[in-house]
Structure formats: C-alpha cells, structure tokens
Design a protein around this motif. Structure first.
Motif, PDB file in Angstrom:
ATOM      1  N   VAL A  41      31.182  64.479  93.794  1.00 32.25           N
ATOM      2  CA  VAL A  41      32.572  64.519  93.304  1.00 32.25           C
ATOM      3  C   VAL A  41      32.966  65.947  92.947  1.00 32.25           C
ATOM      4  O   VAL A  41      32.266  66.639  92.216  1.00 32.25           O
ATOM      5  CB  VAL A  41      32.757  63.582  92.088  1.00 32.25           C
ATOM      6  N   LYS A  42      34.118  66.362  93.469  1.00 35.80           N
ATOM      7  CA  LYS A  42      34.655  67.704  93.187  1.00 35.80           C
ATOM      8  C   LYS A  42      35.866  67.656  92.253  1.00 35.80           C
ATOM      9  O   LYS A  42      36.158  68.617  91.569  1.00 35.80           O
ATOM     10  CB  LYS A  42      35.078  68.393  94.484  1.00 35.80           C
ATOM     11  N   TYR A  43      36.563  66.532  92.246  1.00 35.01           N
ATOM     12  CA  TYR A  43      37.825  66.433  91.505  1.00 35.01           C
ATOM     13  C   TYR A  43      37.900  65.091  90.778  1.00 35.01           C
ATOM     14  O   TYR A  43      37.605  64.050  91.364  1.00 35.01           O
ATOM     15  CB  TYR A  43      38.999  66.575  92.487  1.00 35.01           C
ATOM     16  N   ILE A  44      38.312  65.137  89.521  1.00 39.24           N
ATOM     17  CA  ILE A  44      38.576  63.927  88.740  1.00 39.24           C
ATOM     18  C   ILE A  44      40.047  63.969  88.351  1.00 39.24           C
ATOM     19  O   ILE A  44      40.498  64.922  87.696  1.00 39.24           O
ATOM     20  CB  ILE A  44      37.678  63.846  87.493  1.00 39.24           C
ATOM     21  N   GLY A  45      40.798  62.983  88.744  1.00 36.43           N
ATOM     22  CA  GLY A  45      42.236  62.964  88.552  1.00 36.43           C
ATOM     23  C   GLY A  45      42.695  62.661  87.140  1.00 36.43           C
ATOM     24  O   GLY A  45      41.923  62.262  86.272  1.00 36.43           O
ATOM     25  N   LYS A  46      43.965  62.830  86.949  1.00 33.85           N
ATOM     26  CA  LYS A  46      44.623  62.587  85.663  1.00 33.85           C
ATOM     27  C   LYS A  46      44.432  61.134  85.241  1.00 33.85           C
ATOM     28  O   LYS A  46      44.589  60.212  86.042  1.00 33.85           O
ATOM     29  CB  LYS A  46      46.085  62.994  85.793  1.00 33.85           C
TER      30      LYS A  46
ATOM     31  N   ILE B  22      39.179  68.864  86.585  1.00 29.43           N
ATOM     32  CA  ILE B  22      39.349  67.609  85.856  1.00 29.43           C
ATOM     33  C   ILE B  22      40.795  67.554  85.393  1.00 29.43           C
ATOM     34  O   ILE B  22      41.274  68.480  84.735  1.00 29.43           O
ATOM     35  CB  ILE B  22      38.415  67.517  84.630  1.00 29.43           C
ATOM     36  N   GLY B  23      41.472  66.476  85.714  1.00 32.15           N
ATOM     37  CA  GLY B  23      42.872  66.322  85.348  1.00 32.15           C
ATOM     38  C   GLY B  23      43.062  66.049  83.866  1.00 32.15           C
ATOM     39  O   GLY B  23      42.122  65.680  83.157  1.00 32.15           O
ATOM     40  N   PRO B  24      44.298  66.232  83.385  1.00 29.32           N
ATOM     41  CA  PRO B  24      44.590  65.994  81.969  1.00 29.32           C
ATOM     42  C   PRO B  24      44.315  64.549  81.575  1.00 29.32           C
ATOM     43  O   PRO B  24      44.562  63.630  82.346  1.00 29.32           O
ATOM     44  CB  PRO B  24      46.068  66.345  81.840  1.00 29.32           C
ATOM     45  N   SER B  25      43.750  64.381  80.391  1.00 33.50           N
ATOM     46  CA  SER B  25      43.421  63.063  79.828  1.00 33.50           C
ATOM     47  C   SER B  25      42.559  62.215  80.747  1.00 33.50           C
ATOM     48  O   SER B  25      42.601  60.991  80.684  1.00 33.50           O
ATOM     49  CB  SER B  25      44.684  62.306  79.441  1.00 33.50           C
ATOM     50  N   ALA B  26      41.766  62.840  81.595  1.00 33.00           N
ATOM     51  CA  ALA B  26      40.889  62.092  82.498  1.00 33.00           C
ATOM     52  C   ALA B  26      39.994  61.134  81.720  1.00 33.00           C
ATOM     53  O   ALA B  26      39.716  60.029  82.162  1.00 33.00           O
ATOM     54  CB  ALA B  26      40.044  63.047  83.335  1.00 33.00           C
ATOM     55  N   PHE B  27      39.556  61.567  80.533  1.00 33.04           N
ATOM     56  CA  PHE B  27      38.714  60.744  79.671  1.00 33.04           C
ATOM     57  C   PHE B  27      39.404  60.518  78.329  1.00 33.04           C
ATOM     58  O   PHE B  27      38.758  60.425  77.301  1.00 33.04           O
ATOM     59  CB  PHE B  27      37.356  61.427  79.461  1.00 33.04           C
ATOM     60  N   GLY B  28      40.718  60.435  78.332  1.00 32.72           N
ATOM     61  CA  GLY B  28      41.491  60.316  77.108  1.00 32.72           C
ATOM     62  C   GLY B  28      41.534  58.906  76.554  1.00 32.72           C
ATOM     63  O   GLY B  28      40.928  57.983  77.076  1.00 32.72           O
TER      64      GLY B  28
ATOM     65  N   GLU C 115      43.115  71.960  81.824  1.00 25.76           N
ATOM     66  CA  GLU C 115      43.847  71.040  80.959  1.00 25.76           C
ATOM     67  C   GLU C 115      42.841  70.162  80.240  1.00 25.76           C
ATOM     68  O   GLU C 115      41.793  69.835  80.777  1.00 25.76           O
ATOM     69  CB  GLU C 115      44.812  70.190  81.782  1.00 25.76           C
ATOM     70  N   ASN C 116      43.167  69.761  79.018  1.00 26.00           N
ATOM     71  CA  ASN C 116      42.220  69.021  78.192  1.00 26.00           C
ATOM     72  C   ASN C 116      41.934  67.637  78.780  1.00 26.00           C
ATOM     73  O   ASN C 116      42.807  66.786  78.818  1.00 26.00           O
ATOM     74  CB  ASN C 116      42.762  68.891  76.775  1.00 26.00           C
TER      75      ASN C 116
END
Length: 172
Positions: free
Chosen positions: A80-85, A106-112, A132-133
C-alpha cells in the motif's frame, strides 16, 4: 442487506465502489491477487470483526472501511502506497494499527473518530511526509506511538505526533 459472509476467490483482482456497503459481513480476507478496492466498498459494515488486506493492494481509497466498528487490529500491507481520506474513520474497537514505511500519503482523518488506540506503529522516516493529520487528537495521551529508529526527536516535535503518551523507537 443481510449478507454475513463472502468467499473471495483467488484470482480476483478488484472489488468495486460500494460493493459491500451496509452489509452484515463479519470477516473480510482479501486474497493476495486483489490489487484494487473501490471507494466506500466496505463502509458501515458494523459487524465486521476480521480484516485481512491483500498483499497486492496498492491503495486504500476514501471511506473504504469507515464505520467498521468491531475491528480490533489492523496491519497495512507493505504494497500500500496511499491511504485515503477517512478510510478507517470511526473504527471504535481499533486498538493497534501498523502503517509501513511504504505508505507515502495518508489522507486527512484516515484513522479519525473516537477510536481508542493503544498503539500506533508508523514507518515514516520523517513525520513531515505526512501533510494532513490522519489521527484525531482526542485520545493520544492514552496511546503509544512507535516510530523508526532515529526518528523519535522529529516525531516529538511534530504537531500531529507530539502529544502521544509515549513515543518509542523500534529497531530496524
């Protein structure tokens, strides 16, 4: 939908957008032939307890597993190279997440959301690569952050990571 289980055959390459949205599927084990999943493909699968991602998966799109509230641990494969929002938003039971150094965005709030992590393992060599956080700030004081050897100082100064309970380096 009352769908509770699915067998994903070896050779399957892709799962489409919203394919299993709002189902009662309890376990997802993607064969290593799956390289692509669609946006929101498993969103709101509230009964899902087990998630094993494919070792060929290239990215995790926006909202892919949002609201899968019973998954306790998650290991992102090195493919995996990218984790979306909001990909893993609102995964309340998620205690441990492992993000390899191969992830470049890693997109914003990916694990929010109100997730109560106990451990976050992140392989980024420099936290500045994260623009982005990806995590909410609410519960960091109860969570340990594991980072690559030699990066503890950089993480302890970064605004997204400095408030974790402990920042611990992992040997290579």
């Amino acid at each position: 939908c009352f769908l509770k289980s699915v067998f994903f055959p070896n050779g399957l390459k892709e799962i489409g957008k919203e394919a299993f949205m709002n189902t009662r599927i309890e376990s997802v084990e993607l064969p290593d032939t799956v390289a692509k999943i669609g946006e929101s493909c498993f969103v709101r699968c509230y009964s899902m307890k087990v998630l094993k991602l494919s070792n060929s998966l290239e990215s995790i799109p926006d909202y892919a597993f949002m609201d899968c509230t019973k998954i306790a641990s998650l290991s992102i494969p090195p493919s995996v190279k990218y984790i979306g929002k909001s990909a893993f938003l609102n995964m309340y039971a998620l205690d441990v997440v492992v993000i390899p150094k191969t992830v470049i965005n890693i997109g914003p709030s990916a694990f929010g959301g109100p997730t109560l992590f106990k451990e976050v393992h992140i392989g980024f060599e420099t936290p500045d690569d994260i623009k982005e956080n990806p995590f909410d700030d609410k519960h960091k004081k109860e969570c340990d952050l594991y980072v690559p050897f030699g990066t503890r100082y950089a993480y302890s100064r970064h605004p997204f990571f400095r408030t974790y309970r402990n920042i611990i380096t992992e040997d290579k």
